[in-house]
Scaffold this active site. Sequence first.
Site, short mmCIF file in Angstrom:
data_model
loop_
_atom_site.label_atom_id
_atom_site.label_comp_id
_atom_site.label_asym_id
_atom_site.label_seq_id
_atom_site.Cartn_x
_atom_site.Cartn_y
_atom_site.Cartn_z
N GLU A 16 0.77 -1.23 0.00
CA GLU A 16 0.00 0.00 0.00
C GLU A 16 0.81 1.30 0.00
O GLU A 16 0.32 2.32 -0.47
CB GLU A 16 -0.96 0.00 1.22
CG GLU A 16 -1.97 -1.12 1.19
CD GLU A 16 -2.88 -1.03 -0.02
OE1 GLU A 16 -3.35 0.07 -0.36
OE2 GLU A 16 -3.13 -2.09 -0.65
N SER A 46 -52.82 -33.69 0.73
CA SER A 46 -54.26 -33.40 0.70
C SER A 46 -54.65 -32.11 1.40
O SER A 46 -55.82 -31.73 1.36
CB SER A 46 -55.03 -34.57 1.33
OG SER A 46 -55.00 -35.69 0.48
#
Length: 686
Positions: free
Chosen positions: A74, A344
């Site tokens: 950096e 169902s």
Amino acid sequence: MAVMIIVPLVAFFTAYSVTKVPEPEELVNNQISYIMASDNNTELARIVPPEGNRQNVKLDEVPMSVRQAVLAAEDREFYSNPGFSVSGFARAAVGQVLGREGAGGGSTITQQYVKNALVGDEFSLSRKAKELVISAKMAREWSKDEILEAYLNTIYFGRNSYGISAAAHAYFDKDVKDLTPEEGAVLAATIQAPSSLDPWTNRERAESRWNYVLDGMVGINAMKESDRRKAVYPKVKDPAETAENTQAVGTNGLIKTKVIEELEQAGITEEQVNTGGLKITTTIDPKMQADAVDEIHKKMEGQQQGLRTAVASVDPKTGGVRAWYGGDDPVGFDFAGAGLQSGSTFKIFTLAAYLDQGGSLYDQFDSSPVMTGDAQVNNDGGASCGTCSIAEALKQSLNTSFIRLTQALKGGPQDVADMAHRLGVAESLPGVGKTLQEKNGKPADGITLGMYQSSPLDMATALATLSNGGTYHRPHFVQKVENSNGDVLLDNTKDEGDRVVSEEVANGVIQAMQPIAAYSNGNSLAGGRPSAAKTGTAQLGDTGENKDAWMLGSTPQLSTAVWVGTAEGKPIHNSYGGIMYGSGLPAQIWKGVMDRSLENTEIEQFNTGAAASSGYTGGYAGGGNAGGAAGAGQPEEQEQESPAPASPASPPSPAPAPAPRQPAPQGGNRPPNNDLQNLLDGILNP
């Protein structure tokens, strides 16, 4: 020319003289977001901001090689520069003038620290100028080591890790003092673009940047060339194994996930939740939730290994989710929101569609075997009521009567799908896609038997709509969201709902469902409390086994759906080895959850006085008395089964997660090249 030089200098030194540089500890803002139950007192989960897990470390705790890796990545002139880069500022200024968002770069470590900790990253010339002023002053007031220490403790490394200490644990699960030079270079390499340079997801690009860092370390005499040649890219941890920013246990973790999803849909981002110190009040009732989880755990003791269950309880009057159980793994697969074959239980939507078209509960339907396309549908065990009312057919869950009812609808099975969607069944589900349809976009007659997939939440919501007289409330987990200042960001307490079916239709379905809990192995609610219920099962191909079992039921105050099955769609059995039906364990869980949830609450009655009862002369109505094969208590073996879906979807299984549900085997004695017969034959006739 003099003006162009003097004016910026005067502005710079004026700003310089009035700017205050804070201490590093003044810059940290740790605000935890809390997810609370509806009482605003019971904590379900907390979301700790990444900075909240940050641990400040002294510079001398960071290995020299790691510090040098960061400098190589950096700012290789960090210890000699004045804290800022004039050339970098010039590039940013030109980029601003020319509208180049990507312009800039060359920021020093001091500038990066100031940007991240103080001025933000807004793309503007004024912001860059402020960064320059503060950086220059900081370089004079702080030592280089103090700046580097502050930078290492606050910079973002990805994986929700702010600071070098958090990053060491997130990537390597070790203390920062134990990092090797190669590991330090991995962390340094991520700073430029944390998300896209994570080696777990982009190894090639990450390793390229890592090589750049190591070469830079050689360039600044931080690493010997011989050590550089021997360097091997280190192994990093799976990010899922080291994530620690969310604190939730058991099914509360699944609730947290649903809350985050809901907030995102409302425009509140996960970043706001992670860092904004929000107070999120949910609809979860703490007593109902605790009782439901306890009841589930008790009922699941001694059951088949690998058996799973899901429970969703919804308030019919508000749509608020009052209790939720999708599993005990806080980051596991959530069955309560998953697509599952509904059996169902889906017959209630066929009945609602029929009543909506002017039919009556008392209309008579034949229950003998019936054809759908080229396939014959029968009732389990040859059950029959002869010709009886559709209300009686619902109680006995007769497949044949409901196939005839579906065929009698004006739009056939599409009317069933449309009614289900109106009442609250989702039109699409993760892992399923569009629901309630074949590949051609249309449903088959078997929709009434629950051949497609819906979630427990959908089923509880749809029944809640019917229980609320046909007024739909959007199901939701979040009542209210407030920020750290007490400002309300979201308020879901004022939803008036939407009428989706008439009160007569809704009450008619509820009236037909009221005898079913007692009829299903005597699972009536305590104290004579009325309920509207429906059981359901889905069979595993032609094996004679069931793979999904349901109990769906409500009172005017609470609608609850219970599903029992396995992650893989395997056969399910009760505790003594028999085939499981909805009237067994699911009904027992439902009764236990409902009884405990509604304990000490008023017994409310359904308003079924306006139930649909008009005459209907559709194609399959006929004479005869209602009743037929009704019994005092329906044995489990008589519950009707639904066919397996033609193309069942496997639920997404994030690691670690249960194995995906497999397509239901289909087979038996069937005519060749008859897909519909293949689907039904041998499924309805074990």
